[in-house]
Design an enzyme around this catalytic site. Structure first.
Site, PDB file in Angstrom:
ATOM      1  N   CYS A 137      -2.500   5.150  -5.203  1.00  0.00           N
ATOM      2  CA  CYS A 137      -3.011   4.163  -4.250  1.00  0.00           C
ATOM      3  C   CYS A 137      -4.518   4.018  -4.364  1.00  0.00           C
ATOM      4  O   CYS A 137      -5.070   2.950  -4.112  1.00  0.00           O
ATOM      5  CB  CYS A 137      -2.667   4.573  -2.817  1.00  0.00           C
ATOM      6  SG  CYS A 137      -0.982   4.199  -2.312  1.00  0.00           S
ATOM      7  N   HIS A 155       5.407  -0.381  -0.768  1.00  0.00           N
ATOM      8  CA  HIS A 155       4.937  -0.904  -2.049  1.00  0.00           C
ATOM      9  C   HIS A 155       5.780  -0.279  -3.164  1.00  0.00           C
ATOM     10  O   HIS A 155       6.270   0.850  -3.037  1.00  0.00           O
ATOM     11  CB  HIS A 155       3.470  -0.541  -2.301  1.00  0.00           C
ATOM     12  CG  HIS A 155       2.502  -1.265  -1.430  1.00  0.00           C
ATOM     13  ND1 HIS A 155       1.378  -0.663  -0.907  1.00  0.00           N
ATOM     14  CD2 HIS A 155       2.481  -2.542  -0.989  1.00  0.00           C
ATOM     15  CE1 HIS A 155       0.709  -1.538  -0.179  1.00  0.00           C
ATOM     16  NE2 HIS A 155       1.362  -2.686  -0.209  1.00  0.00           N
ATOM     17  N   GLU A 212       0.154  -8.220  -2.135  1.00  0.00           N
ATOM     18  CA  GLU A 212      -0.380  -6.867  -1.977  1.00  0.00           C
ATOM     19  C   GLU A 212      -0.857  -6.269  -3.302  1.00  0.00           C
ATOM     20  O   GLU A 212      -1.168  -5.088  -3.387  1.00  0.00           O
ATOM     21  CB  GLU A 212       0.687  -5.964  -1.347  1.00  0.00           C
ATOM     22  CG  GLU A 212       1.197  -6.466  -0.007  1.00  0.00           C
ATOM     23  CD  GLU A 212       0.422  -5.919   1.171  1.00  0.00           C
ATOM     24  OE1 GLU A 212       0.015  -4.756   1.139  1.00  0.00           O
ATOM     25  OE2 GLU A 212       0.227  -6.680   2.144  1.00  0.00           O
TER      26      GLU A 212
END
Length: 401
Positions: free
Chosen positions: A372, A250, A180
């Protein structure tokens, strides 16, 4: 963009630009905000303008900023691969009627969250002195896995391979190598141009994925090898079960680092304080000093509040005049406990000298805060000179957008 000596290194932030099919499909499994706002009404124009306003703030602060264009959506080729045929209108009509979840997935604008685009290691950390980039495979989520080919292409166009940049293919698209990207990668160093410690965070270690445990240890280790990182300046940490259960899908939802400063929640990692000691030890070995670690107790800010406000999904950036700024969601200032903590940080003995709340509510409702939306790439002047100039954010470009 300012110019200077060849050795000067600046950190470039590349923000994903929101696309016109931005919607709340509830596609992010393990993402609390994504699930909470599923099927609510979105506003793509507002989302794009909020992102542009954040980029404008960065430019106004004198920080290097660039833009990643949105990817093609709906991705018609994906629907055709899944058996839908006919004209584009026919494909969209039938998919909307028979498989609305698939139509939602191929229409997702999740590439706007550029922190998941790739893993990046600066030249100061790599054996060959080049910036290394590995695009993510994002196999844990179908809608995100669709991004990889276009991401790899655009990064190769922006950062041409050669003396300055090295590109690696995405890891094999299997759950074992679930990757990721930079959302699970931190770096600490005395400055952007110094050799530093790279911290890779994973949610699972050989066991099955799903839910919030998206990043695998195997992927983190593979990226560190591809980027030719020094083993004594690389740290691997596992997320805590409590953090995963709270929706910390995350690492950048629970920790943020910049140069010598680390902001982290006390429940971020399975090893607890021992995890932070490993970071301190590696940093001391690399720089002969200790990093500044600000650990936030759960008694001050709970995991639930950290996830709701996305405090740790703030951008921690180095200001040209010295000190650091925290670019945080406006939700942080609207939450009493989090706002008090921000004031304490500003008053404390640490590098943070400014806090700038930004409204990115359209992104927040889909589970993505300020951090993000951006990918960090540290470059010196020689590397910057080889980049594609069209993506560099300037006031006229942002105004035109």
């Amino acid at each position: 963009m300012p110019t200077g000596s060849p050795g000067r290194v600046r950190e470039l932030n590349l923000d994903g630009l929101v696309g016109p099919t931005h919607h709340y499909g509830g596609l992010g499994l393990g993402n609390v905000a994504s699930q909470r706002h599923r099927h609510e009404i979105s506003n793509p124009r507002a989302a794009a303008l909020e992102g542009i306003a954040k980029m404008r703030l960065m430019v106004d602060l004198g920080l290097p900023q660039a833009i990643l264009p949105p990817q093609e959506r709906p991705l018609m080729s994906a629907l055709r691969r899944l058996g839908f045929a006919g004209s584009d209108t026919d494909v969209l009509t039938v998919a909307g009627r028979r498989a609305p979840d698939l139509l939602s997935a191929v229409s997702s604008t999740s590439s706007m969250w550029a922190a998941n685009a790739a893993s990046v290691s600066p030249a100061a950390d790599t054996a060959d002195g080049r910036v290394h980039l590995t695009p993510t495979n994002l196999v844990s989520q179908f809608h995100r896995s669709l991004e990889t080919p276009a991401t790899a292409d655009v990064l190769a166009r922006i950062f041409p391979a050669g003396r300055q940049f090295a590109h690696h293919p995405a890891l094999p698209a299997t759950d074992h190598f679930g990757d990721e990207g930079a959302a699970n990668q931190m770096r600490l160093a005395p400055c952007h141009g110094s050799a530093g410690v790279e911290v890779f965070v994973f949610g699972r270690d050989g066991d099955a994925g799903g839910g919030a445990a998206r990043q695998s240890r195997a992927a983190a280790e593979a990226v560190s090898r591809l980027h030719s990182l020094s083993s004594d300046r690389t740290v691997f940490l596992r997320q805590s079960d409590a953090a995963l259960a709270a929706g910390v899908f995350h690492n950048d939802v629970i920790a943020v680092a910049n140069e010598r400063l680390l902001l982290v929640h006390e429940q971020a990692y399975r090893e607890g304080e021992a995890a932070l000691d490993r970071i301190r030890t590696a940093y001391a070995a690399a720089s002969h000093e200790l990093p500044t670690v600000i650990e936030v107790p759960a008694a001050v800010i709970s995991l639930a509040d950290a996830v709701t406000t996305y405090l740790f999904n703030s951008q921690l950036v180095s200001l040209p005049a010295g000190g650091m700024a925290l670019i945080c969601p406006t939700e942080c200032r609207e939450h009493p406990a989090v706002s008090r903590w921000l004031d304490e940080v500003l008053a404390g003995d640490n590098p943070v000298v400014a806090v700038h709340p930004v409204a990115v509510r359209q992104s927040m409702a889909n589970g993505g805060g300020p951090a993000c939306l951006r990918l960090r790439v540290a470059v010196d002047d020689a590397a910057f000179a080889t980049m594609h100039p069209g993506v560099v954010a300037t006031p006229p470009l942002l105004e035109a957008l």
